[in-house]
Design an enzyme around this catalytic site. Structure first.
Site, PDB file in Angstrom:
ATOM      1  CE1 TYR A   1      39.556  27.376 -36.475  1.00 57.60           C
ATOM      2  CE2 TYR A   1      38.909  25.308 -35.858  1.00 57.60           C
ATOM      3  CZ  TYR A   1      38.557  26.511 -36.342  1.00 57.60           C
ATOM      4  OH  TYR A   1      37.313  26.727 -36.747  1.00 57.60           O
ATOM      5  CD  GLU A   2      44.438  26.044 -41.016  1.00 57.21           C
ATOM      6  OE1 GLU A   2      45.448  26.219 -41.390  1.00 57.21           O
ATOM      7  OE2 GLU A   2      44.008  24.827 -41.306  1.00 57.21           O
ATOM      8  N   GLY A   3      47.146  27.978 -36.641  1.00 57.37           N
ATOM      9  CA  GLY A   3      48.090  28.893 -36.290  1.00 57.37           C
ATOM     10  C   GLY A   3      47.716  30.020 -35.342  1.00 57.37           C
TER      11      GLY A   3
END
Ligand SMILES: Cc1cc2nc3c(=O)[nH]c(=O)nc-3n(C[C@H](O)[C@H](O)[C@H](O)COP(=O)(O)OP(=O)(O)OC[C@H]3O[C@@H](n4cnc5c(N)ncnc54)[C@H](O)[C@@H]3O)c2cc1C
Length: 606
Positions: A438-440
């Protein structure tokens, strides 16, 4: 399972001797820091141990439950959250003007490590408040700021970041959620998935920051706007009014972080549109999100560090108590604790060294964020902004990937018990994995590093940082064999970074695929060498302290030994990573699509 104890001695070393907390504490706005630093760290360590740690295993086992749109968090979470909010932890790094305590990112980073080490399932919730507060500070109207920021800072309400849709994950250009203007607000309709703490029972209101498109918005990322969508609408006098049309259709069953809910959210399903308020200007939502992402990505890197440190603590305790086998060197027939076995020590050292390296890199980056925001000198602000921006994808990507590897190592230290949930270490392994997603994802961090950080300024930032590492390596010496070995590996790391960066720069124009084919190894190379640089600095300081007869020489001797281990076992990977990038990128793309499963064909007698 060992209970979590914050590594205060190492935190203090990194903050004071590597990241320069004394300099940070002199910056305008941070004057209070020196007086409160130690009490804040000790209080946070106590809170983590006494309140959050006891809920870590029970929260994972119980998980969250969904019932007709309502989500219940595990037993004890609500009481812990209220205590957390009442103690003022949510606003630790928020500016005093917004009701926070205005402490530096460097202090926040250390405290964040403790929350994540003690209970990552819990830690995600206040983290999201930080994102919402930052978005409003950055671009919110005065009215939105006045209504929402104080309650997010106090923790009375929580925030949620709502980007992902079924067809829009890494590629947010594919966002379809709609926002249609209606008077002073918008009507939002669409579905978001995988939203952390998008619905829960901890607070009476939840403030969703939603990415959506206004009518006739340009296609792609330039047509995305950001909206504030409260779960409960807020009346003009600030009291809670009607329920907004945002509902949780379900929560996910996951590999880890089970104590927090991952929600599917439907907007406007019942009434044709949930009420939402535009943040900043239309079509600039992704731009705002990118500014906020620095903080969020930094926080995910710290999350990996905290989880890995907890896993190390458990593995170390187990290695001291588990009796198995004999000491090969002594020939004594008595069974010994497994910490006596060289391979177990190798695993423990590998964890210890990389955890200290991650901490050093992350905290030094946090200090740069502080200098970038608060230094009175523009040139200093600019230099540190460039350094922090370069390092953020590395801190996020390298720390989260390394944390997953280290948690796997911790499971290995436990042997068969590691695979059994009862031991608790399996949870760390499961919890760590999400950090690289997550968050890229790591792939997206690596694209950011190559595309936006390396190539966009023609390699200027990279060259500047590599030059600093080389200049530091040149100062290492003095006849200490450990320092000599560290210097040799750091110099190889400098060569590897220079060659790999130059190779990518030279090939990006003619073959974009080749330039990014090994972008993840490039990100790892940066992590290994930049953190190795900080470990080398730590070693140099430690050697000087030992020579000066420091009363805590035992700590500094351990630091020097750990830095030497890092140089031989981790920093030495730089040549291998360089080879992957410079010589191995072509092979990544060479096989045609059909070549990947030729080996699944029925047997053919050639
Ligand atoms: C537990 C959990 C919590 C989450 N919380 C939130 C939240 O609070 N808010 C929110 O908005 N989202 C949240 N997410 C969503 C998360 O941010 C996305 O899952 C993540 O960004 C990846 O998107 P995706 O799942 O669609 O994967 P995809 O984009 O489909 O990626 C699949 C694979 O392809 C690779 N890939 C994709 N595009 C490229 C490219 N251009 N170049 C190279 N590789 C590429 C990826 O690296 C990955 O390996 C959460 C997800 C989970 C699992």
């Amino acid at each position: 399972m060992a209970s979590y104890r914050a590594p205060l001695r190492d935190m203090s070393f990194v903050m004071r001797e590597l990241a320069g907390i004394d300099e940070i504490a002199e910056l305008p706005g941070f004057e209070e820091t020196a007086g409160v630093l130690d009490p804040v760290l000790v209080e946070a360590a106590n809170f983590a141990a006494a309140v959050l740690d006891p809920l870590n295993v029970s929260g994972d086992r119980a998980g969250c439950t969904w019932n007709d749109g309502e989500v219940a968090t595990p037993a004890g979470f609500k009481a812990a959250y209220l205590q957390f909010a009442q103690a003022g932890w949510v606003g630790l790094a928020v500016a005093a003007g917004h009701g926070g305590q205005g402490l530096p990112q460097l202090v926040f980073g250390a405290v964040l490590e403790m929350w994540n080490g003690a209970n990552v399932g819990f830690a995600n919730c206040p983290l999201l408040n930080g994102g919402a507060i930052e978005a409003l500070e950055l671009a919110g109207s005065d009215a939105l700021k006045q209504t929402y920021i104080p309650r997010l800072v106090s923790g009375e309400w929580t925030g949620a970041m709502c980007l992902t849709e079924p067809q829009a994950g890494s590629d947010l250009a594919a966002v379809r959620t709609k926002a249609v203007p209606e008077g002073d607000h918008y009507k939002i309709s669409g579905q978001k998935i995988f939203i952390t703490f998008g619905e829960h029972d901890l607070t009476p209101n939840i403030i969703h920051l939603v990415l959506a498109r206004v009518p006739d918005a340009p296609a792609g990322t330039k047509g995305i706007s950001m909206f504030l969508v409260p779960k409960i609408l807020v009346d003009a006098d600030g009291t809670l009014g009607e329920r907004n049309d945002v509902h949780c259709a379900g929560i996910e069953h996951k590999l880890g972080i089970n104590a927090n809910p991952t929600c599917t959210l439907n907007y406007g399903e019942k009434s044709g549109g949930a009420t939402g308020y535009l943040i900043g200007e239309a079509n600039r939502g992704l731009e705002y999100m990118f500014i906020m992402m620095n903080a969020a990505r930094f926080a995910v890197g710290i999350q990996g560090l905290g989880i890995a440190d907890r896993a190390y603590q458990s593995a170390l305790a187990y290695a001291k108590e588990r009796i198995q086998g004999r000491d090969m060197a002594s020939g004594n027939p008595q069974p010994v604790a497994i910490i006596r076995h060289p391979d177990v020590r190798r695993m423990l050292m590998s964890m210890k060294a990389q955890i200290e390296a991650m901490r050093a890199l992350a905290y030094v980056t946090a200090a740069s964020l502080d200098l970038a925001h608060k230094s009175p000198h523009e040139a200093v602000r600019r230099r540190h902004q460039a350094f922090a921006e370069f390092m953020i994808p590395i801190v996020k990507g390298w720390c989260s990937e390394t944390a997953t590897e280290l948690c796997s190592t911790a499971v290995q230290v436990f042997g068969g018990m590691g695979y059994i949930e009862e031991s608790g270490i399996a949870q760390q392994y499961r919890d760590a994995k999400i950090g690289s997603i997550y968050e890229g994802t790591t792939g997206i961090q690596a694209l950011d590093l190559v595309g936006r950080k390396l190539l966009r300024d023609g390699g200027a930032s990279a060259t500047d940082i590599v030059g600093k590492i080389a200049a530091f390596a040149a100062t290492l010496g003095g006849g200490d064999p450990d320092i000599g070995a560290i210097k040799a590996e750091l110099e190889k790391g400098v060569t590897a970074l220079g060659d790999a960066s130059a190779w990518i720069g030279a090939n990006a124009g003619s073959d974009a695929n080749a330039a990014v084919a090994c972008s993840v190894p490039y990100l790892k190379l940066w992590g290994v060498v930049a953190a190795g640089w900080q470990m080398a600095r730590a070693a140099q300081i430690a050697a000087a302290r030992i020579a000066a007869g420091d009363p805590d020489a035992a700590f500094y001797r351990a630091k020097l030994t750990t830095a030497r281990f890092y140089a031989d076992h981790v920093l030495s990977q730089s040549s291998w990573l360089q080879h992957q990038i410079v010589s191995g990128s072509a092979a990544v793309m060479r096989l045609p699509d059909e070549g990947y499963d030729l080996d699944r064909r029925a047997f053919v007698n050639a």
